[in-house]
Design a protein around this motif. Structure first.
Motif, PDB file in Angstrom:
ATOM      1  N   VAL A  15      -2.923  -0.908  -1.912  1.00  0.00           N
ATOM      2  CA  VAL A  15      -1.506  -0.955  -2.253  1.00  0.00           C
ATOM      3  C   VAL A  15      -0.851   0.383  -1.945  1.00  0.00           C
ATOM      4  O   VAL A  15      -1.428   1.441  -2.197  1.00  0.00           O
ATOM      5  N   LYS A  17       2.337   2.388  -3.205  1.00  0.00           N
ATOM      6  CA  LYS A  17       3.318   2.349  -4.281  1.00  0.00           C
ATOM      7  C   LYS A  17       4.725   2.518  -3.714  1.00  0.00           C
ATOM      8  O   LYS A  17       4.945   3.297  -2.787  1.00  0.00           O
ATOM      9  N   ILE A  18       5.662   1.770  -4.281  1.00  0.00           N
ATOM     10  CA  ILE A  18       7.060   1.850  -3.884  1.00  0.00           C
ATOM     11  C   ILE A  18       7.725   2.885  -4.769  1.00  0.00           C
ATOM     12  O   ILE A  18       7.703   2.764  -5.995  1.00  0.00           O
ATOM     13  N   THR A  38       9.095   2.284 -13.098  1.00  0.00           N
ATOM     14  CA  THR A  38       8.814   1.127 -12.254  1.00  0.00           C
ATOM     15  C   THR A  38       7.440   1.285 -11.628  1.00  0.00           C
ATOM     16  O   THR A  38       7.095   2.345 -11.117  1.00  0.00           O
ATOM     17  N   GLU A  40       5.756  -0.701  -9.024  1.00  0.00           N
ATOM     18  CA  GLU A  40       5.692  -1.717  -7.995  1.00  0.00           C
ATOM     19  C   GLU A  40       4.963  -1.163  -6.780  1.00  0.00           C
ATOM     20  O   GLU A  40       4.946   0.039  -6.545  1.00  0.00           O
ATOM     21  N   GLY A  41       4.373  -2.057  -6.021  1.00  0.00           N
ATOM     22  CA  GLY A  41       3.690  -1.645  -4.810  1.00  0.00           C
ATOM     23  C   GLY A  41       3.691  -2.759  -3.792  1.00  0.00           C
ATOM     24  O   GLY A  41       3.897  -3.926  -4.125  1.00  0.00           O
ATOM     25  N   ARG A  42       3.458  -2.389  -2.555  1.00  0.00           N
ATOM     26  CA  ARG A  42       3.378  -3.355  -1.472  1.00  0.00           C
ATOM     27  C   ARG A  42       1.921  -3.465  -1.036  1.00  0.00           C
ATOM     28  O   ARG A  42       1.258  -2.451  -0.799  1.00  0.00           O
ATOM     29  N   GLU A  66       2.998  -8.783   0.193  1.00  0.00           N
ATOM     30  CA  GLU A  66       3.628  -9.133  -1.082  1.00  0.00           C
ATOM     31  C   GLU A  66       3.920  -7.873  -1.898  1.00  0.00           C
ATOM     32  O   GLU A  66       3.229  -6.861  -1.761  1.00  0.00           O
ATOM     33  N   THR A  67       4.947  -7.956  -2.735  1.00  0.00           N
ATOM     34  CA  THR A  67       5.274  -6.878  -3.664  1.00  0.00           C
ATOM     35  C   THR A  67       4.671  -7.245  -5.005  1.00  0.00           C
ATOM     36  O   THR A  67       4.889  -8.352  -5.505  1.00  0.00           O
ATOM     37  N   ASP A  99      11.513 -12.401  -4.578  1.00  0.00           N
ATOM     38  CA  ASP A  99      12.953 -12.163  -4.433  1.00  0.00           C
ATOM     39  C   ASP A  99      13.748 -13.391  -4.807  1.00  0.00           C
ATOM     40  O   ASP A  99      13.401 -14.468  -4.666  1.00  0.00           O
TER      41      ASP A  99
END
Length: 99
Positions: A15, A17-18, A38, A40-42, A66-67, A99
């Motif tokens: 992953v 990280k975003i 937050t 989140e990661g891609r 996917e996120t 989304d």
């Protein structure tokens, strides 16, 4: 040196990280304490899955691109071609963000 690619093993998920946005939608600068909440990661790569007790392969529950929602702590940090990436077990990922 040629670019390297990390291929996760078993039920591991790679992953990126975003990073949270520094500004809100209205243009207000957010303090780092709020922005860092937050997690989140891609998903960049997934392993083939782990084996069940019966010897059958159990696929990973997320797919590349996917996120995902990540836990606040955990994961193994790795550097690949100067990028900070993280390896998580499939069971440690909290969910998929749609989304």
């Amino acid at each position: 040196m040629a670019a390297r690619k990390l291929v996760p093993l078993l039920d591991r998920v790679l992953v990126e990280k975003i990073l949270p946005q520094a500004k809100s939608a209205g243009g207000v600068l957010l303090p780092e304490s709020v922005a860092s909440r937050t997690h989140e990661g891609r998903v960049l790569a997934v392993g083939p899955g782990r084996y069940s007790r019966d010897g059958e392969r159990m696929p990973v529950s997320v797919q590349e691109g996917e996120t995902v929602l990540l836990p606040e702590f955990g994961g193994n940090q790795v550097k690949v071609d100067g990028k900070e990436l993280y390896l998580y077990r499939d069971e440690d990922i909290l969910g998929v963000l749609k989304d």
